[in-house]
Design a protein around this motif. Structure first.
Motif, mmCIF file in Angstrom:
data_model
loop_
_atom_site.group_PDB
_atom_site.id
_atom_site.type_symbol
_atom_site.label_atom_id
_atom_site.label_comp_id
_atom_site.label_asym_id
_atom_site.label_seq_id
_atom_site.Cartn_x
_atom_site.Cartn_y
_atom_site.Cartn_z
ATOM 1 N N PHE A 464 -3.806 -28.553 5.633
ATOM 2 C CA PHE A 464 -2.353 -28.332 4.887
ATOM 3 C C PHE A 464 -2.492 -28.929 3.622
ATOM 4 O O PHE A 464 -3.378 -29.766 3.199
ATOM 5 C CB PHE A 464 -1.247 -28.904 5.881
ATOM 6 N N MET A 465 -1.662 -28.718 2.793
ATOM 7 C CA MET A 465 -1.687 -29.500 1.421
ATOM 8 C C MET A 465 -0.546 -30.426 1.394
ATOM 9 O O MET A 465 0.946 -30.181 1.548
ATOM 10 C CB MET A 465 -1.286 -28.122 0.300
ATOM 11 N N PRO A 481 -5.136 -20.805 -14.164
ATOM 12 C CA PRO A 481 -4.318 -20.470 -13.220
ATOM 13 C C PRO A 481 -5.128 -19.831 -11.955
ATOM 14 O O PRO A 481 -4.461 -19.824 -10.956
ATOM 15 C CB PRO A 481 -3.716 -18.898 -13.843
ATOM 16 N N GLU A 482 -6.398 -19.672 -11.965
ATOM 17 C CA GLU A 482 -7.150 -19.140 -10.856
ATOM 18 C C GLU A 482 -7.831 -20.304 -10.421
ATOM 19 O O GLU A 482 -8.517 -20.276 -8.878
ATOM 20 C CB GLU A 482 -8.557 -18.214 -11.417
ATOM 21 N N SER A 483 -7.513 -21.579 -10.749
ATOM 22 C CA SER A 483 -7.998 -22.748 -9.926
ATOM 23 C C SER A 483 -7.544 -22.716 -8.363
ATOM 24 O O SER A 483 -6.481 -22.305 -8.117
ATOM 25 C CB SER A 483 -7.496 -24.033 -10.451
ATOM 26 N N ILE A 484 -8.466 -23.306 -7.696
ATOM 27 C CA ILE A 484 -8.253 -23.277 -6.148
ATOM 28 C C ILE A 484 -8.443 -24.694 -5.424
ATOM 29 O O ILE A 484 -9.048 -25.652 -6.154
ATOM 30 C CB ILE A 484 -9.106 -22.213 -5.319
ATOM 31 N N ALA A 485 -7.730 -24.892 -4.250
ATOM 32 C CA ALA A 485 -7.916 -26.094 -3.673
ATOM 33 C C ALA A 485 -8.304 -25.802 -2.121
ATOM 34 O O ALA A 485 -7.739 -25.076 -1.436
ATOM 35 C CB ALA A 485 -6.606 -27.082 -3.684
ATOM 36 N N GLY A 497 -8.905 -23.905 4.857
ATOM 37 C CA GLY A 497 -8.060 -22.990 4.008
ATOM 38 C C GLY A 497 -8.277 -23.174 2.585
ATOM 39 O O GLY A 497 -8.767 -24.237 2.060
ATOM 40 N N CYS A 498 -8.012 -22.113 1.874
ATOM 41 C CA CYS A 498 -8.145 -22.001 0.388
ATOM 42 C C CYS A 498 -6.774 -21.554 -0.284
ATOM 43 O O CYS A 498 -6.189 -20.671 0.091
ATOM 44 C CB CYS A 498 -9.170 -20.896 0.116
ATOM 45 N N GLU A 530 -2.024 -18.817 0.331
ATOM 46 C CA GLU A 530 -3.343 -18.832 0.764
ATOM 47 C C GLU A 530 -3.702 -18.196 -0.467
ATOM 48 O O GLU A 530 -3.201 -16.932 -1.052
ATOM 49 C CB GLU A 530 -3.572 -17.976 1.979
ATOM 50 N N ALA A 531 -5.193 -18.267 -1.084
ATOM 51 C CA ALA A 531 -5.699 -17.652 -2.121
ATOM 52 C C ALA A 531 -6.743 -16.458 -1.726
ATOM 53 O O ALA A 531 -7.675 -15.900 -2.593
ATOM 54 C CB ALA A 531 -6.508 -18.744 -2.716
ATOM 55 N N ARG A 532 -6.873 -16.324 -0.474
ATOM 56 C CA ARG A 532 -7.888 -15.119 0.081
ATOM 57 C C ARG A 532 -7.281 -14.646 1.278
ATOM 58 O O ARG A 532 -6.471 -15.062 1.968
ATOM 59 C CB ARG A 532 -9.310 -15.995 0.406
ATOM 60 N N LYS A 533 -7.651 -13.220 1.259
ATOM 61 C CA LYS A 533 -7.207 -12.520 2.329
ATOM 62 C C LYS A 533 -5.816 -12.548 2.776
ATOM 63 O O LYS A 533 -5.231 -12.837 3.722
ATOM 64 C CB LYS A 533 -7.863 -12.687 3.666
ATOM 65 N N PRO A 534 -4.752 -12.217 2.006
ATOM 66 C CA PRO A 534 -5.035 -11.655 0.476
ATOM 67 C C PRO A 534 -5.178 -12.751 -0.512
ATOM 68 O O PRO A 534 -4.700 -13.771 -0.370
ATOM 69 C CB PRO A 534 -3.928 -10.611 0.334
ATOM 70 N N GLY A 535 -5.821 -12.457 -1.506
ATOM 71 C CA GLY A 535 -5.929 -13.349 -2.646
ATOM 72 C C GLY A 535 -6.887 -12.959 -3.811
ATOM 73 O O GLY A 535 -7.612 -11.877 -3.602
#
Length: 556
Positions: A464-465, A481-485, A497-498, A530-535
């Protein structure tokens, strides 16, 4: 981000350029890195011929540096003053580029509007004749000048990142190889890293900084602020009605005179044999040598001298010549026939891939923020997570967090994570602090890398964040804006998780949060997603990835 499907107007680009979030509570050093990131992205888009996106980033950079950062509370700190002055000087080159790019954007937009009007008239005519539909190529949103010899950036096809994994992998591999080859070439020519960086920036930063350090910059700064304000008015009106230049003329102290070295004139025997009484200023050239004396015997008729013999012809290398035709029987027989050509050692039966195939498209946005802004695709190597866990394994066994930086490149309107950098850091079971950040960012500048996000472990917690993670990540997402953690929880399920902050409301809530303490709750529920699936994050198999560990070696 500027549209990549249809030519846009200057007013549209300026409106998008001003649509970014600024918060004075974010340290000035973070904003200066954001400005540097804008410069790097603009250089890539300029090389690819994307005029609208180049204009957007350069305009936003000028607005950020001149309008916002000049009043930042940290601007007078000694460690920030020099960097802010250097960023301010780059606005001169930005404004000159804006002046060059603007007419091209305006021309393409006018041609597009004219063609779209013609198609609209044709549609009305056909509908009047009973036609109910038109071919797809007559759609006004896909109109371009097909008679042009050079296709514009707007006419390139846009591809879906999720459906073109193989093409994205080849593009990343080729771009990484090209950059490595360019760096090796620079090293082979004997250029140091300092000289390489100086050539890359193309400026004389030290002199500019020294000049600006002894002056309050009010005169030049006010003129630049007025110039940016005039550009905003131009963007609102959509055209430059005054006809004046976009770029102000630099002051006299920023003009440098370069004195090129001269080649000394070589001495000749004619110059040495001249008499000492001859003046050096009247010298016009070496003395002409005397003619050769020809001696003849009296009474003997004049006979012309014999011609010198012809030099022997150099033997020809027939190894690469085409074999001769077979000799005619009974007339000529070649004693040593020419051998057949040597075949390739390793035949390559694969179909060649044209280099233009990897440059003739762009990736379309694969996701959108909650406010409707598009997000460029981020390609994540599928092996990155496991390799990071291997690097962090010693800390994980000791219940200590480990963090790494996701760095990469921009190509064809997509981000490619190509390098995982583990900076020097100090860790606890719940936190991880990076040290010596200046070394890390200098490394990124030298390697021409963009910081696309970060990754860290939760040795015993779930995936988790935390509030600390959210406050850390907001600085990355403001910069890009596209930055991910990425969070890795190897002992829990899910194990990783992304994520990204929602925008709105998550990013705004974190920027406005002033609650004390490392860990504290927030009032917003939908604060990250979430940044993937979808993202916008797409995993790539066989993507290039390099691991760089900057942590000091432990003594055995």
């Amino acid at each position: 981000m500027a549209s990549i499907n249809a030519p846009v107007s200057i007013a549209d680009v300026v409106a998008q350029a001003g649509n970014y979030t600024y918060n004075a509570h974010i340290p000035l050093a973070n904003w200066l890195r954001t400005a540097s990131t804008m410069q790097k992205e603009a250089q890539v888009y300029e090389a690819e011929g994307n005029d609208p996106q180049t204009y957007l980033l350069l305009y936003r950079h000028a607005d950020l540096v001149l309008q916002k950062l000049q009043t930042h509370p940290d601007r007078n700190q000694p460690q920030n003053r020099k960097a802010l002055n250097a960023a301010t000087t780059t606005v001169y080159s930005d404004l000159k580029k804006l002046e060059t790019i603007a007419p091209r954007i305006k021309k393409r937009h006018e041609e597009y509007q004219e063609n779209r009007g013609n198609q609209r008239d044709a549609l009305q005519t056909l509908e009047g004749r009973g036609m109910r539909s038109l071919p797809q190529e007559l759609d006004g949103l896909s109109l371009h000048d097909r008679g042009s010899k050079r296709a514009s950036y707007d006419s390139r096809p846009t591809l879906d990142a999720q459906e073109n994994h193989s093409l994205a992998t080849r593009l990343a591999q080729r771009e990484v190889k090209r950059r490595d080859t360019a760096r090796r070439s620079v090293r082979q020519h004997g250029l140091s890293e300092e000289e390489e960086q100086q050539r890359r920036t193309g400026g004389r930063w030290e002199s500019w900084q020294d000049d600006l350090a002894h002056d309050d910059n009010r005169g030049d700064l006010m003129s630049q602020l007025q110039e940016v304000a005039r550009l905003q008015q131009i963007g609102q009106s959509g055209q430059n009605g005054t006809g004046r230049s976009y770029a102000p003329q630099p002051s006299a102290r920023y003009t440098y005179s370069y004195h090129y070295p001269t080649v000394p004139q070589k001495s000749t025997e004619g110059q040495l044999s001249r008499s000492s009484s001859q003046s050096r200023n009247s010298y016009t050239g070496p003395a002409r040598p005397p003619k050769e004396q020809i001696y003849r015997t009296s009474g003997t008729p004049s006979i012309p001298p014999l011609l010198p013999p012809k030099p022997p012809a150099a033997p020809r290398d027939t190894a690469f010549e085409c074999p001769r035709p077979p000799p005619i029987p009974g007339k000529y027989t070649e004693p040593h026939p020419c051998p057949p050509p040597i075949p390739n050692k390793i035949p390559d039966n694969r179909p060649p891939t044209p280099s233009t195939e990897l440059d003739a498209f762009t990736f379309k946005p694969s996701a959108y923020l909650e406010n409707g802004d598009p997000l460029r695709p981020v390609f994540l190597p599928s092996q990155l997570r496991q390799q990071f866990l291997n690097v962090a394994s010693s800390n994980t066994r000791l219940n200590l967090e480990t963090c790494g930086m996701l760095c990469g490149i921009l190509k064809s309107n997509a981000m490619f994570i190509t390098r995982l950098v583990v900076p020097e850091q100090t860790s606890t079971s719940d936190t991880c602090e990076t040290l010596n950040e200046e070394e890390f960012f200098n490394y990124c500048d030298k390697e021409e890398l963009l910081v696309i996000g970060w990754i860290h472990t939760h040795p015993t917690q779930t995936c988790f964040m935390s509030s600390r993670d959210l406050h850390t990540h907001v600085g990355y997402q403001v910069m890009m804006p596209e930055s991910i953690a990425i969070v890795c929880a190897p002992t829990k399920e899910p194990s990783w998780g992304c994520f990204r902050l929602t925008d709105p409301p998550g990013k705004q809530a974190i920027l406005n949060c002033s609650k004390p303490g490392i860990f504290h709750p927030h009032d917003v529920d939908n604060i990250y997603t979430e940044a993937r699936k979808p993202g916008h994050v797409v995993e790539l198999v066989n993507a290039p990835l390099e691991i760089v560990d900057m942590r000091p070696r432990k003594k055995l």
